[in-house]
Design an enzyme around this catalytic site. Structure first.
Site, PDB file in Angstrom:
ATOM      1  N   ARG A   1       0.829  -1.211   0.000  1.00 19.99           N
ATOM      2  CA  ARG A   1       0.000   0.000   0.000  1.00 19.99           C
ATOM      3  C   ARG A   1       0.868   1.268   0.000  1.00 19.99           C
ATOM      4  O   ARG A   1       0.579   2.241   0.695  1.00 19.99           O
ATOM      5  CB  ARG A   1      -0.918   0.031   1.230  1.00 19.99           C
ATOM      6  CG  ARG A   1      -1.966  -1.052   1.280  1.00 19.99           C
ATOM      7  CD  ARG A   1      -2.966  -0.899   0.149  1.00 19.99           C
ATOM      8  NE  ARG A   1      -4.106  -1.766   0.364  1.00 19.99           N
ATOM      9  CZ  ARG A   1      -4.106  -3.074   0.092  1.00 19.99           C
ATOM     10  NH1 ARG A   1      -3.044  -3.647  -0.444  1.00 19.99           N
ATOM     11  NH2 ARG A   1      -5.186  -3.789   0.315  1.00 19.99           N
TER      12      ARG A   1
ATOM     13  N   SER B   1     -10.229  -0.040   3.397  1.00 17.70           N
ATOM     14  CA  SER B   1      -9.478  -0.205   4.644  1.00 17.70           C
ATOM     15  C   SER B   1      -8.968   1.144   5.104  1.00 17.70           C
ATOM     16  O   SER B   1      -8.322   1.852   4.335  1.00 17.70           O
ATOM     17  CB  SER B   1      -8.265  -1.113   4.427  1.00 17.70           C
ATOM     18  OG  SER B   1      -8.650  -2.381   4.013  1.00 17.70           O
TER      19      SER B   1
ATOM     20  N   GLU C   1      -4.325   4.369   6.081  1.00 14.03           N
ATOM     21  CA  GLU C   1      -4.041   4.054   4.677  1.00 14.03           C
ATOM     22  C   GLU C   1      -4.362   5.239   3.755  1.00 14.03           C
ATOM     23  O   GLU C   1      -3.562   5.581   2.886  1.00 14.03           O
ATOM     24  CB  GLU C   1      -4.834   2.807   4.269  1.00 14.03           C
ATOM     25  CG  GLU C   1      -4.295   2.155   3.030  1.00 14.03           C
ATOM     26  CD  GLU C   1      -5.269   1.190   2.412  1.00 14.03           C
ATOM     27  OE1 GLU C   1      -6.151   1.644   1.663  1.00 14.03           O
ATOM     28  OE2 GLU C   1      -5.145  -0.019   2.668  1.00 14.03           O
TER      29      GLU C   1
HETATM   30  N1  EPU Z   1     -10.966  -9.798  10.901  1.00 15.49           N
HETATM   31  C1  EPU Z   1     -11.652  -9.793  12.081  1.00 15.49           C
HETATM   32  N2  EPU Z   1     -12.576  -8.809  12.298  1.00 15.49           N
HETATM   33  C2  EPU Z   1     -12.827  -7.841  11.387  1.00 15.49           C
HETATM   34  C3  EPU Z   1     -12.111  -7.844  10.180  1.00 15.49           C
HETATM   35  C4  EPU Z   1     -11.168  -8.835   9.954  1.00 15.49           C
HETATM   36  O1  EPU Z   1     -11.453 -10.645  12.952  1.00 15.49           O
HETATM   37  O2  EPU Z   1     -13.668  -6.994  11.659  1.00 15.49           O
HETATM   38  C5  EPU Z   1     -10.018 -10.879  10.623  1.00 15.49           C
HETATM   39  C6  EPU Z   1     -10.589 -11.823   9.550  1.00 15.49           C
HETATM   40  O3  EPU Z   1     -11.380 -12.817  10.110  1.00 15.49           O
HETATM   41  C7  EPU Z   1      -9.345 -12.393   8.928  1.00 15.49           C
HETATM   42  C8  EPU Z   1      -8.354 -11.253   9.042  1.00 15.49           C
HETATM   43  O4  EPU Z   1      -8.834 -10.362  10.041  1.00 15.49           O
HETATM   44  O5  EPU Z   1      -8.871 -13.476   9.669  1.00 15.49           O
HETATM   45  C9  EPU Z   1      -8.149 -10.509   7.730  1.00 15.49           C
HETATM   46  O6  EPU Z   1      -9.372 -10.024   7.235  1.00 15.49           O
HETATM   47  P1  EPU Z   1      -9.682  -9.917   5.665  1.00 15.49           P
HETATM   48  O7  EPU Z   1      -9.336 -11.178   4.985  1.00 15.49           O
HETATM   49  O8  EPU Z   1     -11.051  -9.368   5.506  1.00 15.49           O
HETATM   50  O9  EPU Z   1      -8.622  -8.879   5.116  1.00 15.49           O
HETATM   51  P2  EPU Z   1      -7.991  -7.580   5.749  1.00 15.49           P
HETATM   52  O10 EPU Z   1      -6.603  -7.874   6.209  1.00 15.49           O
HETATM   53  O11 EPU Z   1      -8.925  -7.009   6.731  1.00 15.49           O
HETATM   54  C10 EPU Z   1      -6.904  -6.796   3.500  1.00 15.49           C
HETATM   55  C11 EPU Z   1      -6.834  -5.548   2.691  1.00 15.49           C
HETATM   56  C12 EPU Z   1      -8.119  -5.344   1.908  1.00 15.49           C
HETATM   57  C13 EPU Z   1      -8.305  -6.523   0.997  1.00 15.49           C
HETATM   58  C14 EPU Z   1      -8.339  -7.804   1.841  1.00 15.49           C
HETATM   59  C15 EPU Z   1      -8.374  -9.027   0.982  1.00 15.49           C
HETATM   60  C16 EPU Z   1      -5.342  -4.059   3.840  1.00 15.49           C
HETATM   61  C17 EPU Z   1      -5.210  -2.833   4.676  1.00 15.49           C
HETATM   62  N3  EPU Z   1      -6.581  -4.418   3.551  1.00 15.49           N
HETATM   63  O12 EPU Z   1      -7.936  -6.613   4.470  1.00 15.49           O
HETATM   64  O13 EPU Z   1      -7.955  -4.174   1.110  1.00 15.49           O
HETATM   65  O14 EPU Z   1      -9.504  -6.410   0.262  1.00 15.49           O
HETATM   66  O15 EPU Z   1      -7.135  -7.898   2.648  1.00 15.49           O
HETATM   67  O16 EPU Z   1      -7.134  -9.190   0.359  1.00 15.49           O
HETATM   68  O17 EPU Z   1      -4.331  -4.627   3.459  1.00 15.49           O
HETATM   69  C18 EPU Z   1      -8.307  -1.839   1.008  1.00 15.49           C
HETATM   70  O18 EPU Z   1      -7.093  -1.713   0.940  1.00 15.49           O
HETATM   71  O19 EPU Z   1      -9.079  -0.833   0.959  1.00 15.49           O
HETATM   72  C19 EPU Z   1      -8.889  -3.163   1.150  1.00 15.49           C
HETATM   73  C20 EPU Z   1     -10.195  -3.361   1.311  1.00 15.49           C
END
Ligand code: EPU
Length: 358
Positions: free
Chosen positions: A179, A258, A354
């Site tokens: 990012r 995010s 971000e």
């Molecule tokens: N989780 C929770 N509670 C929540 C949210 C997440 O426990 O409220 C846990 C999920 O269960 C999972 C882990 O956190 O085990 C990761 O969650 P998720 O797979 O939804 O991905 P993320 O790390 O929250 C990142 C990116 C997203 C992207 C997704 C999928 C960043 C900052 N965000 O989110 O990107 O869509 O992975 O690859 O790296 C963005 O940049 O705007 C964005 C949406």
């Protein structure tokens, strides 16, 4: 090559319209009700040069807005806001290994991804439905579901604001990170990206191992673990479904995706944290450090679904802050600060925003 002069901008005179006290509510996905001191819609590079050289804007810094999907506008923007509306997409060339496609900066990212698939060119499907424009994609090196934009990036064309010169930058010059890029650091507010060229490899292989995507494919009767080829369109459809289920549509509920990056901590800090919080969600990095799921940290602090006034944490994804209606950028930053303080107090981990705050 890392950066090179490019074909110069046409010197044909390009008429422009300067708009005073222009409302930006529809130009930022949080839907903040702020105004630009001056704004100008840019449909060609010639108009861009005309706008930044116009004597009426002398002394006013330019500020670029594409889809406005990664910015927090905390107050009226005392600048010349350039509303990037450059359009066009085409296959530029191919070699033995890849097809190169170019899109103008103002093209909608998701429509561009869908268009590449319609041309029979897979490679960007994991990045479906990311809000914003093509020109914004390199700035924060958008990524999702196991793919980062930099893996498909070939080069970009940009105009340097100070000189009005066009330059061509390759991946090395853009210094992509998680990012992150040159445009968020040394290059911040110095360039206007006008088009981006992507390299789509002919030896394409599906990337469908991200848990949410594999689950969604399985629900559609597609087994991604068996090693059988998963069609790019099926990945695209699965990504769209997963995003729709988890992430709020900015047209319905203002947000910038995010709000925080997933923080990376060193091995020693991670070992100590894991001992205290065995369930912490983490992704090991090649150098021994660990990337933590910020959404999990925020969720664990009890913030999911909570609000401070009209600024709130989304109910289905704690990493996304939303404008429930009438919130200002300052309200969202106040909420972000409260979250950051709680995560630091409980886990000893600093969260970094971000989006760009302005
Ligand atoms: N989780 C929770 N509670 C929540 C949210 C997440 O426990 O409220 C846990 C999920 O269960 C999972 C882990 O956190 O085990 C990761 O969650 P998720 O797979 O939804 O991905 P993320 O790390 O929250 C990142 C990116 C997203 C992207 C997704 C999928 C960043 C900052 N965000 O989110 O990107 O869509 O992975 O690859 O790296 C963005 O940049 O705007 C964005 C949406």
């Amino acid at each position: 090559m890392s950066s090179a002069p490019a074909v110069p901008v046409s010197s044909d005179p390009a008429p422009i319209r300067l708009l005073e006290r222009y409302p930006l509510r529809e130009h930022n996905t949080f839907g903040f009700d702020v105004h630009a001191r001056l704004a100008c819609r840019i449909e060609s590079e010639g108009q861009l040069l005309a706008a930044i050289r116009d004597p009426r804007v002398a002394g006013l810094a330019p500020f670029v807005l594409g889809g406005g999907s990664n910015v927090v506008l905390t107050r009226d923007v005392d600048a010349l806001v350039l509303l990037i509306a450059l359009r066009g997409r085409r296959v530029v060339r191919e070699d033995d290994d890849a097809v190169y496609v170019e899109a103008a900066a103002g093209e909608n990212w998701h429509e561009f991804v869908a268009w590449t698939l319609a041309q029979g060119l897979p490679g960007l499907e994991n990045l479906a439905l990311i809000p914003g424009t093509v020109g914004a994609a390199p700035i924060q090196n958008i990524g999702a579901y196991g793919l980062e934009m930099c893996e498909r990036f070939a080069s970009l064309r940009a105009i340097e604001l100070a000189t009005g010169e066009a330059v061509e930058l390759d991946a090395a010059a853009c210094r992509f990170g998680y990012r992150d890029s040159f445009f968020k650091r040394e290059g911040r507010e110095r360039f206007v990206i006008t088009s981006v060229t992507f390299r789509l490899p002919k030896a394409w292989t599906p990337r469908a191992n991200y848990a949410d995507i594999a689950r969604e494919l399985a629900a559609r009767g597609i087994d991604s673990a068996s090693g059988a080829a998963v069609p790019a369109q099926a990945i695209f459809d699965a990504v769209v479904a997963v995003r729709r289920a988890k992430l709020p549509d900015p047209l319905e509920l203002g947000n910038a995706g995010s709000f925080f990056k997933n923080p990376v901590i060193d091995a020693a800090q991670f070992a100590a944290l894991k001992a205290r919080e065995p369930e912490v969600v983490s992704y090991p990095q090649a150098d021994g450090s660990a990337k933590l799921a910020a959404g999990w940290l925020i969720d664990r602090c009890g913030w999911k679904g909570r609000a401070l006034g009209a600024a709130a944490v989304h109910e289905r994804q704690a990493l996304v802050l939303v404008n429930r209606g009438g919130a200002s950028g300052a309200d969202v930053l106040e909420l972000a600060d409260a979250i950051r303080a709680d995560v630091l107090a409980r886990f000893g981990v600093e969260l970094e925003a971000e989006p760009v705050c302005r």
